[in-house]
Scaffold this motif. Sequence first.
Motif, PDB file in Angstrom:
ATOM      1  N   ASP A 134       0.843  -1.199   0.000  1.00  0.00           N
ATOM      2  CA  ASP A 134       0.000   0.000   0.000  1.00  0.00           C
ATOM      3  C   ASP A 134       0.878   1.250   0.000  1.00  0.00           C
ATOM      4  O   ASP A 134       1.625   1.495   0.955  1.00  0.00           O
TER       5      ASP A 134
ATOM      6  N   SER B 234      -6.327   3.934  -3.960  1.00  0.00           N
ATOM      7  CA  SER B 234      -6.553   2.558  -3.514  1.00  0.00           C
ATOM      8  C   SER B 234      -7.809   1.898  -4.070  1.00  0.00           C
ATOM      9  O   SER B 234      -7.738   0.827  -4.686  1.00  0.00           O
TER      10      SER B 234
ATOM     11  N   SER C  49      -3.264  -8.311   1.236  1.00  0.00           N
ATOM     12  CA  SER C  49      -3.388  -6.883   0.983  1.00  0.00           C
ATOM     13  C   SER C  49      -2.872  -6.131   2.210  1.00  0.00           C
ATOM     14  O   SER C  49      -3.625  -5.801   3.125  1.00  0.00           O
TER      15      SER C  49
ATOM     16  N   HIS D 103       1.216   2.212   4.164  1.00  0.00           N
ATOM     17  CA  HIS D 103       0.279   3.331   4.250  1.00  0.00           C
ATOM     18  C   HIS D 103       0.437   4.040   5.595  1.00  0.00           C
ATOM     19  O   HIS D 103       0.657   3.403   6.628  1.00  0.00           O
TER      20      HIS D 103
ATOM     21  N   ASP E 284      -0.377  -0.669  -4.835  1.00  0.00           N
ATOM     22  CA  ASP E 284      -1.663  -0.194  -5.350  1.00  0.00           C
ATOM     23  C   ASP E 284      -1.567   1.171  -6.017  1.00  0.00           C
ATOM     24  O   ASP E 284      -2.435   1.549  -6.805  1.00  0.00           O
TER      25      ASP E 284
END
Length: 557
Positions: free
Chosen positions: A33, A72, A215, A220, A283
Amino acid sequence: MVLINLFTLLLCYIFTDSVSSAEQPNVIVIVADDLGWNDVGFHGSDQIPTPNIDALAYNGIILNSHYVHSTSTPTRTALLTGKYPMRLGLQGTSFLPADKRSLPDGKLLPEYFKELGYSTYLVGKWHLGYSKWNDTPQFRGFDHHFGFYNSYTSYYDYLTTWKFGDKEYTGFDLRNDGKLAYEESGKYATDLFTDFTVKTITEQDSTKPFFIMLSHLAVHAGNDGKLLEAPQETINKFTYIVDSNRRTYAAMVSKLDDSIGAIVEALDNKKMLTNTVIVFISDNGAPTVAPQFRNWGSNAPLRGVKNTLFEGGIRSVGFIYSPLLVQSARVSTDLIHVTDWLPTLFSAAGGDIGILDPELDGIDQWSSLVYDLPSPRNDILLNIDEKTRNAALRFYNWKLVVGGIQNETLGAYYGVDVLVNTEEQIYNLEAVINSPAGIIANKINYSPLSPEEYENLRSAATITCKSKKNPCDPVGGSYCLYDIPSDPCEENDLAKFFPSVVRQMKRALVNYRTSLISQLEEETDIDNADPKLFKYTWNPWSECTKPDCQSPLDNSK
């Protein structure tokens, strides 16, 4: 030449026949992420060691022209549906907490895999809607989900705080098959999701194939006040990085790398790795600078950051690794889009491409990847956002960018500054070779790569850019045209030199525009979704009885 082509066709026939009759491969898609282009070693960065990631990339296929969307929710939509988000009304902003929007009806990637007899798992982030239970992962094709529903959560206590107006709302967001997983609080998220994945692999019935989408929350940023979190002992490994935020970010990337090593070890211990396909992507690009969720990642030398259609926002870190790949240990510059993974992985699993939704935008690239054949893809719709009037298209070597987001400063060049003022770092190839993933890959390889071959692959995957010549800013309606293979940093606008190319690509955008579905409007329902109404948790709230709104799958009621 004729003999070579005949031999290639024979290999294709043999391999295709063997997939249909042999054991189906396990498939793992790992989504990082907000990982920056320049934050992995195989792209030329010396600052943050990523030995396990690098080892798999070198022994697989480095995808140097892998494109995603700029945020995202659209990327995850494209991955799971095989369709451009603008065909589903999801080309705009990512979903917020308490957002009534959700992924529209339609068959998703895990549902196709279930029809092929696979067990399906989502570990980590969902971010595709949860206003109703029917919007959550286990009602959209995943047998199991261990993770969180929103765009992010904190790395230790799994609390997500969001501000609506002048009021903040905080709720717990971690679940195991719909049930709240309070007992996992205090465990670092990257380790937690890795451990669950390893346990799933270890306990999997070896006679039944599995599809896992891991995931990750990493890398992030989280809640205000603790945007970046990592174990202190890992942060201490990066004392040579002066900026404390970048230092913590480096530790977060390092934990992500450890995750890859642990998963490869688990597959090897279970004797599954030789029949497994691993895909690793981000992503979108890193938000090096941003009004929200800055993580101090670097997309250098690419232009732009997350939430832009410049290369830094949408050209994703990506590779595929599998012993099933006949032509591996190479760098591919062929175009590949996140929508392609649905038909490509379905094909790898032995599925009949003919039964897929005929309206998919994704293209089956499995044979191209396995044998290094020419890619069937020559264009990618990077997005059309009718609200911001921002669009972009790749067509062969060309890229056309139209319009821009409101914050035009995000289209500048960032990331180099996070790499300066450090002690000189030297790329540690020995650490790559001797990493868990490196050792196992060498053991499996018929002919292990030499150090020189590793270095050559790294050089081929590293982008270098020349000084700016003729910059173009599309904000305000300008059309910017770039020859991406020769100008990956989008420094030299060629629109006035190739007006016919601009016209052709504008017509293509107009044609794509005819299939656009108007964006689903942001519709937050915080009054009814307020976590305090559900014992301070983020919970499906529509069609629910408060405060005990349990999943229909929960048999404990």
